[in-house]
Design an enzyme around this catalytic site. Structure first.
Site, short mmCIF file in Angstrom:
data_model
loop_
_atom_site.label_atom_id
_atom_site.label_comp_id
_atom_site.label_asym_id
_atom_site.label_seq_id
_atom_site.Cartn_x
_atom_site.Cartn_y
_atom_site.Cartn_z
CE LYS A 11 -4.01 -2.27 2.09
NZ LYS A 11 -5.07 -2.18 3.13
CE1 TYR A 51 -9.33 -2.59 -0.14
CE2 TYR A 51 -8.38 -0.84 -1.46
CZ TYR A 51 -8.23 -1.91 -0.60
OH TYR A 51 -6.98 -2.31 -0.19
CG ASN A 114 -3.90 -2.34 6.63
OD1 ASN A 114 -3.70 -2.04 5.46
ND2 ASN A 114 -4.97 -3.00 7.01
CG HIS A 117 -5.39 -6.32 -0.62
ND1 HIS A 117 -6.64 -6.12 -0.08
CD2 HIS A 117 -5.52 -7.30 -1.55
CE1 HIS A 117 -7.50 -6.95 -0.67
NE2 HIS A 117 -6.84 -7.67 -1.57
CD GLU A 128 -8.95 -8.82 -4.05
OE1 GLU A 128 -9.90 -8.52 -3.30
OE2 GLU A 128 -7.87 -9.31 -3.61
P1 IDP Z 1 -8.26 -6.64 5.32
O1 IDP Z 1 -7.40 -5.73 4.46
O2 IDP Z 1 -7.51 -7.14 6.52
O3 IDP Z 1 -8.91 -7.74 4.53
P2 IDP Z 1 -10.86 -5.30 5.33
O4 IDP Z 1 -11.85 -5.40 6.43
O5 IDP Z 1 -11.13 -6.05 4.05
O6 IDP Z 1 -9.42 -5.72 5.93
O7 IDP Z 1 -10.68 -3.76 4.99
C1 IDP Z 1 -10.02 -3.33 3.82
C2 IDP Z 1 -9.08 -2.21 4.17
O8 IDP Z 1 -9.84 -1.09 4.63
C3 IDP Z 1 -8.11 -2.49 5.32
O9 IDP Z 1 -6.98 -3.22 4.93
C4 IDP Z 1 -7.77 -1.09 5.78
O10 IDP Z 1 -6.82 -0.46 4.89
C5 IDP Z 1 -9.11 -0.40 5.65
N1 IDP Z 1 -9.88 -0.46 6.90
C6 IDP Z 1 -10.50 -1.55 7.43
N2 IDP Z 1 -11.13 -1.26 8.59
C7 IDP Z 1 -10.90 0.06 8.79
C8 IDP Z 1 -11.30 0.97 9.82
O11 IDP Z 1 -11.98 0.61 10.79
N3 IDP Z 1 -10.86 2.27 9.70
C9 IDP Z 1 -10.10 2.68 8.63
N4 IDP Z 1 -9.73 1.87 7.64
C10 IDP Z 1 -10.12 0.57 7.71
MG MG Z 2 -10.30 -7.63 3.00
#
Ligand code: IDP
Ligand code: MG
Length: 139
Positions: A11, A51, A114, A117, A128
């Protein structure tokens, strides 16, 4: 049918901070083969498409802004049990909850920024991967 492939993005925050090499090293040392790899910058429109499943979530607008804020590295990875094993290697979405030894524990800055992905199913890994690489098949 399990395809033994998954899809990842490094990312914008991790690319900006020069962690492409460190993250690819963790991926290779984790037993994954890099099948396809490229560095690109998403438009907000393309990030929104990627997304789309999250469009009703409160963080969707910020996520689209963040994911189009700078270049990302997209890759298709191969390994037995790739989807599940890669989710283990990256760790929890929230780095505060990510296990020791995971990519997010080492490189993630926040629940949004984070670092990486990882696809959550074989079907999504295919979708994807195609999002970035389907048009490259002539090579
Ligand atoms: P994942 O990447 O671990 O699968 P997902 O729930 O699919 O997590 O969420 C996609 C992305 O959205 C996350 O990797 C993160 O960058 C962002 N995200 C998820 N939850 C939050 C939140 O509560 N606040 C801000 N960003 C979030
Ligand atoms: Mg996800």
């Amino acid at each position: 049918m399990a395809t033994n492939r998954t899809f990842t993005m490094i990312k914008p925050d991790a690319v900006q901070d020069n962690h492409i090499g460190g993250i690819l090293q963790m991926i290779e040392e984790g037993g994954f083969r890099i099948v396809s790899l490229k560095k690109v910058q998403l438009t907000a429109e393309r990030a929104g498409q990627f997304y789309e499943v999250h469009k009703e979530r409160p963080f969707y607008g910020d996520l689209v802004k963040y994911m189009s804020s700078g270049p990302i590295v997209a890759a298709i990875l191969e390994k037995d049990n790739a989807v599940a094993d890669f989710r283990t290697l990256i760790g929890a979405t929230n780095p505060a909850q990510a296990a020791d030894g995971t990519i997010r524990k080492k490189y993630a800055k926040s629940i949004e920024a984070n670092a990486v992905h990882g696809s959550d199913s074989d079907d999504n890994a295919q979708i994807e991967g195609d999002f970035y690489f389907a048009a490259d098949e002539q090579f």
